[in-house]
Design a protein around this motif. Structure first.
Motif, PDB file in Angstrom:
ATOM      1  N   GLY A 127       0.784  -1.228   0.000  1.00  0.00           N
ATOM      2  CA  GLY A 127       0.000   0.000   0.000  1.00  0.00           C
ATOM      3  C   GLY A 127       0.813   1.274   0.000  1.00  0.00           C
ATOM      4  N   GLY A 128       2.140   1.163  -0.045  1.00  0.00           N
ATOM      5  CA  GLY A 128       2.982   2.355  -0.069  1.00  0.00           C
ATOM      6  C   GLY A 128       3.092   2.951  -1.457  1.00  0.00           C
ATOM      7  N   GLN A 129       3.793   4.098  -1.526  1.00  0.00           N
ATOM      8  CA  GLN A 129       3.959   4.795  -2.799  1.00  0.00           C
ATOM      9  C   GLN A 129       5.316   4.535  -3.447  1.00  0.00           C
ATOM     10  N   GLY A 130       6.244   3.933  -2.708  1.00  0.00           N
ATOM     11  CA  GLY A 130       7.519   3.538  -3.288  1.00  0.00           C
ATOM     12  C   GLY A 130       8.398   4.687  -3.733  1.00  0.00           C
ATOM     13  N   LEU A 131       8.316   5.824  -3.071  1.00  0.00           N
ATOM     14  CA  LEU A 131       9.141   6.975  -3.440  1.00  0.00           C
ATOM     15  C   LEU A 131      10.478   6.943  -2.694  1.00  0.00           C
ATOM     16  N   PRO A 132      11.487   7.651  -3.193  1.00  0.00           N
ATOM     17  CA  PRO A 132      12.812   7.607  -2.558  1.00  0.00           C
ATOM     18  C   PRO A 132      12.809   8.163  -1.137  1.00  0.00           C
ATOM     19  N   TRP A 133      13.780   7.703  -0.363  1.00  0.00           N
ATOM     20  CA  TRP A 133      13.942   8.227   0.991  1.00  0.00           C
ATOM     21  C   TRP A 133      14.366   9.689   0.974  1.00  0.00           C
ATOM     22  N   ALA A 134      15.038  10.119  -0.076  1.00  0.00           N
ATOM     23  CA  ALA A 134      15.412  11.532  -0.165  1.00  0.00           C
ATOM     24  C   ALA A 134      14.164  12.411  -0.205  1.00  0.00           C
ATOM     25  N   VAL A 135      13.138  11.982  -0.917  1.00  0.00           N
ATOM     26  CA  VAL A 135      11.871  12.732  -0.964  1.00  0.00           C
ATOM     27  C   VAL A 135      11.191  12.667   0.404  1.00  0.00           C
ATOM     28  N   THR A 136      11.206  11.504   1.019  1.00  0.00           N
ATOM     29  CA  THR A 136      10.622  11.349   2.347  1.00  0.00           C
ATOM     30  C   THR A 136      11.302  12.277   3.350  1.00  0.00           C
ATOM     31  N   ALA A 137      12.621  12.430   3.239  1.00  0.00           N
ATOM     32  CA  ALA A 137      13.346  13.315   4.154  1.00  0.00           C
ATOM     33  C   ALA A 137      12.835  14.747   4.043  1.00  0.00           C
ATOM     34  N   ALA A 138      12.579  15.204   2.826  1.00  0.00           N
ATOM     35  CA  ALA A 138      12.062  16.559   2.644  1.00  0.00           C
ATOM     36  C   ALA A 138      10.680  16.702   3.268  1.00  0.00           C
ATOM     37  N   LEU A 139       9.833  15.689   3.103  1.00  0.00           N
ATOM     38  CA  LEU A 139       8.508  15.739   3.721  1.00  0.00           C
ATOM     39  C   LEU A 139       8.612  15.695   5.242  1.00  0.00           C
ATOM     40  N   GLN A 140       9.491  14.850   5.753  1.00  0.00           N
ATOM     41  CA  GLN A 140       9.659  14.789   7.208  1.00  0.00           C
ATOM     42  C   GLN A 140      10.159  16.117   7.763  1.00  0.00           C
ATOM     43  N   GLU A 141      10.988  16.807   7.003  1.00  0.00           N
ATOM     44  CA  GLU A 141      11.396  18.141   7.446  1.00  0.00           C
ATOM     45  C   GLU A 141      10.176  19.037   7.638  1.00  0.00           C
ATOM     46  N   MET A 142       9.229  18.959   6.706  1.00  0.00           N
ATOM     47  CA  MET A 142       8.015  19.774   6.828  1.00  0.00           C
ATOM     48  C   MET A 142       7.211  19.400   8.063  1.00  0.00           C
ATOM     49  N   TRP A 143       7.011  18.088   8.290  1.00  0.00           N
ATOM     50  CA  TRP A 143       6.214  17.681   9.451  1.00  0.00           C
ATOM     51  C   TRP A 143       6.890  18.148  10.744  1.00  0.00           C
ATOM     52  N   SER A 144       8.213  18.009  10.826  1.00  0.00           N
ATOM     53  CA  SER A 144       8.928  18.405  12.044  1.00  0.00           C
ATOM     54  C   SER A 144       8.903  19.916  12.247  1.00  0.00           C
ATOM     55  N   ALA A 145       9.043  20.664  11.165  1.00  0.00           N
ATOM     56  CA  ALA A 145       9.033  22.119  11.277  1.00  0.00           C
ATOM     57  C   ALA A 145       7.652  22.622  11.655  1.00  0.00           C
ATOM     58  N   ALA A 146       6.627  22.058  11.038  1.00  0.00           N
ATOM     59  CA  ALA A 146       5.270  22.523  11.289  1.00  0.00           C
ATOM     60  C   ALA A 146       4.787  22.127  12.673  1.00  0.00           C
ATOM     61  N   ASN A 147       5.118  20.887  13.102  1.00  0.00           N
ATOM     62  CA  ASN A 147       4.572  20.387  14.360  1.00  0.00           C
ATOM     63  C   ASN A 147       5.363  19.142  14.754  1.00  0.00           C
ATOM     64  N   MET A 148       6.453  19.368  15.461  1.00  0.00           N
ATOM     65  CA  MET A 148       7.363  18.271  15.789  1.00  0.00           C
ATOM     66  C   MET A 148       6.663  17.190  16.610  1.00  0.00           C
ATOM     67  N   SER A 149       5.783  17.570  17.534  1.00  0.00           N
ATOM     68  CA  SER A 149       5.077  16.586  18.352  1.00  0.00           C
ATOM     69  C   SER A 149       4.226  15.669  17.490  1.00  0.00           C
ATOM     70  N   PHE A 150       3.550  16.229  16.511  1.00  0.00           N
ATOM     71  CA  PHE A 150       2.730  15.421  15.607  1.00  0.00           C
ATOM     72  C   PHE A 150       3.614  14.478  14.796  1.00  0.00           C
ATOM     73  N   GLY A 151       4.701  14.994  14.255  1.00  0.00           N
ATOM     74  CA  GLY A 151       5.550  14.213  13.369  1.00  0.00           C
ATOM     75  C   GLY A 151       6.180  13.006  14.013  1.00  0.00           C
ATOM     76  N   LEU A 152       6.223  12.957  15.354  1.00  0.00           N
ATOM     77  CA  LEU A 152       6.826  11.820  16.030  1.00  0.00           C
ATOM     78  C   LEU A 152       6.011  10.542  15.865  1.00  0.00           C
ATOM     79  N   CYS A 153       4.703  10.645  15.712  1.00  0.00           N
ATOM     80  CA  CYS A 153       3.886   9.432  15.586  1.00  0.00           C
ATOM     81  C   CYS A 153       4.205   8.685  14.292  1.00  0.00           C
TER      82      CYS A 153
END
Length: 602
Positions: free
Chosen positions: A100-126
């Motif tokens: 059920g995943g999208q199979g995108l590179p981890w480099a792209v995931t890292a950029a998205l994780q940066e957004m989640w952490s910047a916007a709301n680090m507590s949320f991004g931990l889940c």
């Protein structure tokens, strides 16, 4: 607290020029990750982070999560935001489409994780911990475990956790006491775990705990630890949920920051014992847990980057709007925006240059992860894995330390108002402070870098890294316009100095550690700082070369972005890279003063 806007163009530049997105898109399975598709994904991620997650950051800090009759309640809006996160498919971005995943590179995931952490680090931990559980099961789970548990974990309808720490053991995982007794096709788990991020929550219908425990006949220490999958609700053969397992949240910690993220004390086996299922083989739990921890350590480094970016955006906005004091030059008596004061500019430039170096290191590491996983040439995969192993402790520790530094500077730019909670600057500082501690303290990362990563191959991976730094220095010297006084010439000289400092310290540690490990480890933390500082300067220099090349290709009205990249690299070279000499001296010469003082004199 100011709004958050994802720095999409900066992210795209680092993905393309540092991580090597175009080459990554040619790896097997990554053909759809072209720059234009990735740009669309990041734009959507930026909107979600800015519009849905960021407004809840202050709410989460004020309300926190709370424990009511054994059930954790997350702050207002978190459940709705998480439901939208899952519905939008963000949880499954890097994972196998077969589950059920999208199979995108981890480099792209890292950029998205940066957004989640910047916007709301507590949320991004889940989702961060769920990601680690997925990685573990993909690599080490049985076919049945993957069939049953991976689809809901990848989707995000179930969440994952890591259960390592116990009250008496702390970071010494080998001292854990949790027990696992075999009973047919499962085990009965008893014991207590602390510091369990999202150990209990109201966001998902089930929680899959990954728990370290000992079997009765296990050898002592880390060699006797096994890893078990322990669901909150037992799962039937058809994947539906059954009875509640024998585990509970005893309490939630009251913390300095990340207050919306529930940090649970978990009890297993108050009654018959919690039912758990062995992952991998008995007594291999530490080895398997590292499949989770290495992934999580990179993600924690991303947290340092994300919180730094959020702190910088707020400080920059404040510096533009806060009017105070006269300009340092000129005779105009009128007060000016504080961004015109030289020391405020120095702080903002330090923040921005540090962030760009952090982003470059994180994205480069994530791109290396993609090559280690997917490159068709086994020799290239081996080289990439050696580089990845070297970079993971640096990315985790150096970026989280810099995240704290940048958040602290953000308070300083605000002056007295930064110390007032209502501005939001203090929350960034409080939230950032956990990142150097969890997933292995930064001192543990430094010991890992020196004691394991340098020593296991006699410094081969580190010396290959240093050779790449020297190669970039040569390219800087050949860059158009690289003459004395030019940006590129200045960057080249400082990078060369930093490279030689890193090489000198690396050689000393390789020679010293086998006979005197305490002396080498006394300098491990300054060595890791040195490594990260020089790596950041190297990657910004590579970015400056790319920006120089692009300047010849873009219209005049688009030159500012690339000129800024070059200037940021020069600022870093002249104001941050010179620290490398002092850090090398600390790593090589500081052991005597660290080790000599008698314990009773501390």
């Amino acid at each position: 607290m100011t709004d958050y806007t994802a720095p999409l163009r900066d992210m795209a530049f680092m993905l393309e020029e540092i991580a090597g997105l175009e080459a990554i898109s040619t790896l097997p399975g990554y053909g759809e990750a072209t720059p234009d598709v990735v740009a669309q994904i990041l734009a959507e991620g930026g909107r979600f982070a800015g519009e849905v997650l960021a407004p809840l950051n202050r709410v989460g800090d004020v309300q926190g999560s709370r424990l009511e009759n054994g059930q954790v309640r997350t702050p207002d809006g978190f459940r709705e935001a998480y439901a939208r996160f899952v519905e939008s498919g963000w949880n499954g971005v890097p994972f196998d489409p077969a589950y059920g995943g999208q199979g995108l590179p981890w480099a792209v995931t890292a950029a998205l994780q940066e957004m989640w952490s910047a916007a709301n680090m507590s949320f991004g931990l889940c989702p961060l911990l769920t990601q680690a559980a997925v990685e573990l099961l993909q690599i080490h789970g049985t076919e049945e475990q993957r069939r049953v548990y991976l689809p809901p974990l990848v989707a995000g309808s179930w969440a994952g956790t890591m259960n390592l720490t116990e009250p008496q053991a702390g970071s010494d995982v080998g001292a854990l006491r949790a027990r696992a007794v075999r009973e047919g096709d499962h085990y009965r788990i008893t014991g207590q775990k602390i510091f369990i991020t999202y150990g209990e929550q109201d966001l998902t219908e089930n929680i899959i705990h990954m728990v370290l425990a000992r079997t009765p006949d296990a050898p002592p220490g880390v060699k006797g630890i096994s890893l078990f999958l322990v669901p909150k609700f037992l799962v039937k053969a058809d994947g539906s949920l059954g009875a509640r397992n024998d585990l509970r949240c005893v309490s939630l910690e009251h913390k300095l920051g990340i207050k919306a993220s529930p940090t649970a004390v978990m009890a297993y086996g108050d009654n018959e014992g919690a039912i758990g299922y062995l992952v991998g083989a008995e007594n291999r739990g530490i080895e398997l847990m590292f499949a989770m921890m290495n992934n999580a350590r990179l993600s924690v480094g991303i947290e340092g980057l994300g919180i730094a970016e959020r702190a910088y955006q707020q400080a920059r906005a404040y510096a533009h709007t806060r009017v105070q004091g006269r300009a340092a030059t000129g005779r105009d008596p009128e007060p000016v925006s504080i961004i015109r004061h030289p020391d405020v500019r120095r702080m903002l430039m330090t923040m921005r240059a540090s962030i760009e170096a952090m982003r470059a290191l994180i994205y480069d590491t994530a791109g290396t992860l993609d090559r280690a996983r997917r490159h068709p040439d086994p020799a290239e995969r081996t080289r990439a894995q050696a580089r990845l192993d070297l970079l993971i402790p640096v990315a985790k520790a150096w970026c989280t330390d810099r995240g704290c530094d940048v958040a602290s500077l953000g308070l300083q730019v605000h002056g007295g108002l930064g110390f007032i909670e209502e501005t939001g600057a203090a929350q960034h500082y409080r939230d950032a402070r956990i990142a150097p501690i969890y997933e292995g303290t930064n001192g543990i990362q430094a010991n890992d870098l020196v004691g394991r990563k340098l020593m296991r191959d006699g410094g081969a991976a580190a010396n290959a890294f240093i050779a790449d730094l020297r190669e970039t220095g040569t390219a800087l010297g050949a860059a158009p316009g690289a003459v004395p006084g030019d940006d590129m010439a200045a960057i080249r000289q400082r990078l060369a100095d930093g490279t030689e400092a890193l090489a000198r310290a690396t050689d000393w540690l390789i020679k010293t550690y086998p006979d005197d490990p305490a002396r080498a480890l006394a300098g491990a933390t300054p060595y890791l700082d040195l490594f990260g500082t020089v790596a950041g300067g190297w990657l910004l220099a590579k970015g400056a070369l790319a920006a120089q090349r692009r300047l010849a290709e873009v219209p005049a009205d688009d030159r500012g972005f690339y000129e800024t990249k070059r200037l940021i690299a020069r600022f870093y070279a002249e104001n941050i890279l010179p620290r490398s000499h002092g850090l090398a001296a600390m790593a090589i010469e500081g052991a005597d003063s660290v080790l000599t003082l008698a314990e009773d004199r501390f």
